[in-house]
Structure formats: C-alpha cells, structure tokens
Design a protein around this motif. Structure first.
Motif, PDB file in Angstrom:
ATOM      1  N   GLY A  38      11.923  15.464   2.897  1.00 41.86           N
ATOM      2  CA  GLY A  38      10.681  14.888   3.387  1.00 41.86           C
ATOM      3  C   GLY A  38      10.545  14.844   4.891  1.00 41.86           C
ATOM      4  N   ALA A  39      11.661  14.729   5.590  1.00 36.18           N
ATOM      5  CA  ALA A  39      11.614  14.653   7.056  1.00 36.18           C
ATOM      6  C   ALA A  39      11.030  15.915   7.672  1.00 36.18           C
ATOM      7  CB  ALA A  39      13.019  14.415   7.607  1.00 36.18           C
ATOM      8  N   ASN A  40      11.028  17.020   6.903  1.00 36.12           N
ATOM      9  CA  ASN A  40      10.500  18.287   7.400  1.00 36.12           C
ATOM     10  C   ASN A  40       9.224  18.731   6.689  1.00 36.12           C
ATOM     11  OD1 ASN A  40      12.409  18.963   9.488  1.00 36.12           O
ATOM     12  ND2 ASN A  40      13.916  19.284   7.855  1.00 36.12           N
ATOM     13  N   TRP A  41       8.623  17.836   5.914  1.00 35.85           N
ATOM     14  CA  TRP A  41       7.334  18.165   5.297  1.00 35.85           C
ATOM     15  C   TRP A  41       6.300  18.443   6.382  1.00 35.85           C
ATOM     16  CZ3 TRP A  41       6.202  13.992   0.963  1.00 35.85           C
ATOM     17  CH2 TRP A  41       7.131  14.154  -0.087  1.00 35.85           C
ATOM     18  N   ASN A  42       5.289  19.189   6.033  1.00 38.13           N
ATOM     19  CA  ASN A  42       4.178  19.399   6.970  1.00 38.13           C
ATOM     20  C   ASN A  42       3.450  18.088   7.245  1.00 38.13           C
ATOM     21  OD1 ASN A  42       4.743  22.143   7.062  1.00 38.13           O
ATOM     22  ND2 ASN A  42       3.322  22.635   5.403  1.00 38.13           N
ATOM     23  N   THR A  43       3.165  17.370   6.176  1.00 41.13           N
ATOM     24  CA  THR A  43       2.585  16.022   6.304  1.00 41.13           C
ATOM     25  C   THR A  43       3.555  15.049   5.654  1.00 41.13           C
ATOM     26  OG1 THR A  43       0.336  16.930   6.175  1.00 41.13           O
ATOM     27  CG2 THR A  43       0.599  14.559   5.830  1.00 41.13           C
ATOM     28  N   THR A  53      -1.065   4.449   1.153  1.00 41.55           N
ATOM     29  CA  THR A  53      -1.360   5.203   2.373  1.00 41.55           C
ATOM     30  C   THR A  53      -0.638   6.547   2.411  1.00 41.55           C
ATOM     31  OG1 THR A  53       0.480   4.245   3.657  1.00 41.55           O
ATOM     32  CG2 THR A  53      -1.607   3.013   3.608  1.00 41.55           C
ATOM     33  N   TRP A  54       0.185   6.854   1.433  1.00 41.33           N
ATOM     34  CA  TRP A  54       1.009   8.057   1.470  1.00 41.33           C
ATOM     35  C   TRP A  54       0.188   9.286   1.103  1.00 41.33           C
ATOM     36  CZ3 TRP A  54       6.324   6.556  -1.150  1.00 41.33           C
ATOM     37  CH2 TRP A  54       6.878   5.482  -0.438  1.00 41.33           C
ATOM     38  N   PHE A  55       0.346  10.320   1.900  1.00 41.90           N
ATOM     39  CA  PHE A  55      -0.373  11.577   1.702  1.00 41.90           C
ATOM     40  C   PHE A  55      -0.115  12.150   0.307  1.00 41.90           C
ATOM     41  CE2 PHE A  55      -0.018  16.272   1.820  1.00 41.90           C
ATOM     42  CZ  PHE A  55      -1.340  16.586   2.109  1.00 41.90           C
ATOM     43  N   GLY A  56      -1.203  12.535  -0.370  1.00 39.87           N
ATOM     44  CA  GLY A  56      -1.087  13.232  -1.643  1.00 39.87           C
ATOM     45  C   GLY A  56      -0.820  12.356  -2.847  1.00 39.87           C
ATOM     46  N   VAL A  57      -0.735  11.040  -2.643  1.00 40.54           N
ATOM     47  CA  VAL A  57      -0.481  10.122  -3.766  1.00 40.54           C
ATOM     48  C   VAL A  57      -1.780   9.394  -4.098  1.00 40.54           C
ATOM     49  CG1 VAL A  57       0.821   8.131  -4.592  1.00 40.54           C
ATOM     50  CG2 VAL A  57       1.919   9.809  -3.081  1.00 40.54           C
ATOM     51  N   LYS A  58      -2.203   9.504  -5.339  1.00 37.92           N
ATOM     52  CA  LYS A  58      -3.420   8.838  -5.788  1.00 37.92           C
ATOM     53  C   LYS A  58      -3.058   7.694  -6.718  1.00 37.92           C
ATOM     54  CE  LYS A  58      -7.775   9.582  -8.281  1.00 37.92           C
ATOM     55  NZ  LYS A  58      -8.607  10.569  -9.024  1.00 37.92           N
ATOM     56  N   LEU A  59      -3.647   6.544  -6.447  1.00 34.43           N
ATOM     57  CA  LEU A  59      -3.412   5.358  -7.265  1.00 34.43           C
ATOM     58  C   LEU A  59      -4.682   4.949  -7.988  1.00 34.43           C
ATOM     59  CD1 LEU A  59      -1.419   3.065  -4.782  1.00 34.43           C
ATOM     60  CD2 LEU A  59      -0.526   4.814  -6.325  1.00 34.43           C
ATOM     61  N   GLU A  60      -4.502   4.369  -9.150  1.00 32.54           N
ATOM     62  CA  GLU A  60      -5.551   3.623  -9.842  1.00 32.54           C
ATOM     63  C   GLU A  60      -4.992   2.244 -10.099  1.00 32.54           C
ATOM     64  OE1 GLU A  60      -6.916   5.702 -13.296  1.00 32.54           O
ATOM     65  OE2 GLU A  60      -7.853   7.327 -12.124  1.00 32.54           O
ATOM     66  N   GLY A  61      -5.494   1.265  -9.331  1.00 33.81           N
ATOM     67  CA  GLY A  61      -4.873  -0.048  -9.358  1.00 33.81           C
ATOM     68  C   GLY A  61      -3.473   0.058  -8.793  1.00 33.81           C
ATOM     69  N   ASP A  62      -2.483  -0.353  -9.554  1.00 31.95           N
ATOM     70  CA  ASP A  62      -1.095  -0.254  -9.105  1.00 31.95           C
ATOM     71  C   ASP A  62      -0.346   0.881  -9.805  1.00 31.95           C
ATOM     72  OD1 ASP A  62      -1.028  -1.348 -11.618  1.00 31.95           O
ATOM     73  OD2 ASP A  62       0.416  -2.922 -11.142  1.00 31.95           O
ATOM     74  N   LYS A  63      -1.101   1.824 -10.376  1.00 28.77           N
ATOM     75  CA  LYS A  63      -0.492   2.916 -11.122  1.00 28.77           C
ATOM     76  C   LYS A  63      -0.604   4.226 -10.331  1.00 28.77           C
ATOM     77  CE  LYS A  63       0.073   0.091 -14.594  1.00 28.77           C
ATOM     78  NZ  LYS A  63       1.408  -0.515 -14.843  1.00 28.77           N
ATOM     79  N   VAL A  65      -1.224   7.914 -10.406  1.00 32.42           N
ATOM     80  CA  VAL A  65      -1.835   8.816 -11.377  1.00 32.42           C
ATOM     81  C   VAL A  65      -1.807  10.278 -10.922  1.00 32.42           C
ATOM     82  CG1 VAL A  65      -3.306   7.027 -12.370  1.00 32.42           C
ATOM     83  CG2 VAL A  65      -4.157   8.415 -10.452  1.00 32.42           C
ATOM     84  N   ALA A  66      -1.564  10.529  -9.640  1.00 29.45           N
ATOM     85  CA  ALA A  66      -1.534  11.918  -9.174  1.00 29.45           C
ATOM     86  C   ALA A  66      -0.628  12.066  -7.962  1.00 29.45           C
ATOM     87  CB  ALA A  66      -2.942  12.400  -8.832  1.00 29.45           C
ATOM     88  N   ILE A  67       0.099  13.170  -7.935  1.00 30.92           N
ATOM     89  CA  ILE A  67       0.888  13.582  -6.774  1.00 30.92           C
ATOM     90  C   ILE A  67       0.460  15.005  -6.446  1.00 30.92           C
ATOM     91  CG2 ILE A  67       3.186  14.059  -5.863  1.00 30.92           C
ATOM     92  CD1 ILE A  67       4.296  12.031  -7.857  1.00 30.92           C
ATOM     93  N   ASN A  68      -0.127  15.186  -5.269  1.00 35.66           N
ATOM     94  CA  ASN A  68      -0.606  16.491  -4.847  1.00 35.66           C
ATOM     95  C   ASN A  68      -0.004  16.827  -3.490  1.00 35.66           C
ATOM     96  OD1 ASN A  68      -1.981  18.801  -4.089  1.00 35.66           O
ATOM     97  ND2 ASN A  68      -3.991  18.050  -4.714  1.00 35.66           N
ATOM     98  N   GLN A  89      -0.895  11.722 -14.154  1.00 39.59           N
ATOM     99  CA  GLN A  89      -1.817  12.662 -14.798  1.00 39.59           C
ATOM    100  C   GLN A  89      -1.786  14.043 -14.131  1.00 39.59           C
ATOM    101  OE1 GLN A  89      -5.760  10.881 -14.937  1.00 39.59           O
ATOM    102  NE2 GLN A  89      -4.904   8.888 -15.447  1.00 39.59           N
ATOM    103  N   VAL A  90      -1.476  14.075 -12.840  1.00 37.38           N
ATOM    104  CA  VAL A  90      -1.465  15.329 -12.095  1.00 37.38           C
ATOM    105  C   VAL A  90      -0.181  15.421 -11.271  1.00 37.38           C
ATOM    106  CG1 VAL A  90      -2.581  16.705 -10.290  1.00 37.38           C
ATOM    107  CG2 VAL A  90      -3.982  15.405 -11.917  1.00 37.38           C
ATOM    108  N   LEU A  91       0.542  16.523 -11.435  1.00 33.47           N
ATOM    109  CA  LEU A  91       1.694  16.830 -10.587  1.00 33.47           C
ATOM    110  C   LEU A  91       1.466  18.227 -10.029  1.00 33.47           C
ATOM    111  CD1 LEU A  91       4.459  16.173  -9.401  1.00 33.47           C
ATOM    112  CD2 LEU A  91       5.504  17.081 -11.479  1.00 33.47           C
ATOM    113  N   ASN A  92       1.117  18.287  -8.749  1.00 33.51           N
ATOM    114  CA  ASN A  92       0.798  19.557  -8.100  1.00 33.51           C
ATOM    115  C   ASN A  92       1.711  19.755  -6.898  1.00 33.51           C
ATOM    116  OD1 ASN A  92      -0.266  21.808  -6.835  1.00 33.51           O
ATOM    117  ND2 ASN A  92      -2.394  21.131  -6.965  1.00 33.51           N
ATOM    118  N   LEU A  93       2.675  20.660  -7.067  1.00 29.38           N
ATOM    119  CA  LEU A  93       3.622  20.991  -6.000  1.00 29.38           C
ATOM    120  C   LEU A  93       3.524  22.482  -5.669  1.00 29.38           C
ATOM    121  CD1 LEU A  93       6.730  18.963  -7.262  1.00 29.38           C
ATOM    122  CD2 LEU A  93       4.879  18.201  -5.764  1.00 29.38           C
TER     123      LEU A  93
END
Length: 284
Positions: A38-43, A53-63, A65-68, A89-93
C-alpha cells in the motif's frame, strides 16, 4: 414537537450514514493494504483516518459493500482474510500486479455481484467455491496466468451475465453445467488451452450476445444450433481445430470467417454449406 422529532430522526439517520465499520472489517482492509504494498499505491490510504474516507472503498452504513482499486499499482497477493467481508458486493482489482492464487474461500462472499481481478499475474485454478457466489453477475479474470479446468460448479451461477476469462492457460472442456446459465450474455474464453467439443446445448444460452472461443484447441463439428441464438451479435471461434461443415450464416458472423488449424498446423477455411444439399470447397 413534531419538528423536534423530525430533527432527531434526521440526526440519527445521519449518524448511521457515517457509522464506522467494525474493527474486524477495518483490520481486513489494513491487511489488504499491507499485503499489496500500500505504501506504493498510486492513491494511498491513510489508515489512521475513518474507513469512509479511504479511496475506492464504498460503505452502506457501517458495511463495506465495494472495493474498487483498479489500476492502482497493487503488488503482492490477495490476503485470504478478504473473504470475511460478508457484505462485499464488488471487488475490482483490475490492472494491477497481483500474484498468487485466488483465495479458495471465495464462496464466503455470498453477496458478491462483481469479481474483477483481470489484468494481473494470478496463477492456479479458479476455485470450485466460486459456485457458491450465487449472486455473481460479472466474473472478469482475463489477462492472468490461471490454469486448470473451469469448475463445473460455475453452472450454479444463475444470475451470471459476463464470464470473461481470455488470455489465460485454462485447459479442459467447457463444463456442461455452463450451458444452463440462461442469463449469460458474454462468454469470452479465447486464447486459452481448452479442448473438446462445443455442445449443441450452446443453443440453451438464449441471452448470449458475444461468444469468443478464438485460439484454443476445440475439435469436432461446429453445432448448427448456434444459429438459434437470436441475440448473438459478435462471435469469434476461429483458430481452433473444428472440422466438417458450417453454415454461411455462421461463417459470416464469425470475425475470421471460420479459419481453423488443420492437422498439419495450416490455417484453412471450413467448408461452408450453401444449402442442405450442397457445399463449396474450403480455401487453402
């Protein structure tokens, strides 16, 4: 009083919207961060801040639901702990430098709809547990180094619309169970090492719009039942070892007009049936 009640409800709803994820889910994301350099990720993530606040992480409430995290310079392996994110629901790597195997416990992600691990360096077989992800709509694993056979359990995915596995090292036949997935619109198996016949049951894929089997080792007669696929718009099944006759309708639909490899490794066109009783010779 009514206004006060409305205000309280609104405030409560707002709190729910920014509710923090569980410590165990956060720990799983941190594990992913460290496991993929992670220290060398683009973002990058600032793991001292709220997960919301984390890039690419989508929450619904405290769940979660997506990692992009597509095209974000992830290097390393997918930690097996990722399968504990039960609401994912979504895992996009897509388009990173991820190596190793797809976690065998993948089936734990019962709500997963999109699995995109394409354009990486993954190896090993597609886990049989993928058949437990019954809500999957899109499986994109193309441009990796995956091997082994397609698991027959893939036929359990009755909502699947996209199966994109091209440019791997997948062997064996198309599992018979796949022909029962009537929702399938896109089937891309080209540039692998697959063998066997294409079953007449291909006609059962009534929603199919795009079929690519290009550059494999399929053999036998091309089933005329392909003509029954009224929604089929794109097809490339050339550069296999199919033999026998094909129809003019299918030859025109095929991107390379049914160019096959004969037993000498020479590219030839299949014989095209002009009608039920007549055919023309193949061109060398």
């Amino acid at each position: 009083m009514r206004n006060l009640f409305t205000f309280i409800l609104t405030a409560f709803a707002s709190l729910l919207m920014v509710a923090e994820v569980s410590s165990s889910d956060k720990a799983t994301l941190v594990k992913l961060y460290h496991a993929t350099n992670g220290a060398n990720w683009n973002t990058k993530w600032d793991i001292t801040t709220p997960v919301s606040t984390w890039f690419g992480v989508k929450l619904e409430g405290d769940k979660i639901v997506a990692i992009n995290l597509k095209n974000n310079n992830l290097v390393g392996e997918i930690p097996s702990e990722i399968v504990t994110l039960a609401d994912l629901q979504v895992l996009n790597l897509h388009k990173n430098k991820i190596s190793g195997k797809i976690p065998s416990e993948l089936g734990n992600l019962k709500k997963l709809q999109v699995l995109d691990l394409s354009f990486n360096k993954l190896t090993g077989a597609i886990p049989v547990s993928i058949g437990e992800n019954v809500n999957l709509v899109n499986i994109s694993l193309f441009m990796n180094r995956l091997s082994g056979e397609l698991p027959s359990q893939i036929g359990n995915l009755k909502k699947l619309e996209v199966l994109s596995l091209f440019n791997n090292e997948i062997e064996g036949q198309i599992p018979a169970s796949l022909y029962s997935v009537k929702t399938l619109k896109t089937l891309l198996l080209n540039s692998n090492q697959m063998t066997g016949n294409l079953s007449p049951k291909i006609a059962d894929l009534v929603a199919l719009e795009n079929l690519s089997l290009f550059e494999n080792n399929f053999v036998g007669q091309i089933p005329f039942e392909l003509e029954k696929l009224n929604k089929l718009k794109e097809m490339n099944i050339s550069y296999n070892k199919f033999s026998g006759l094909t129809s003019r309708k299918l030859a025109v639909l095929d991107t390379l007009n049914m160019t096959m490899m004969n037993e000498k490794g020479v590219a030839v066109l299949l014989n095209v049936s002009m009608d039920m009783n007549k055919s023309v010779a193949a061109e060398d």
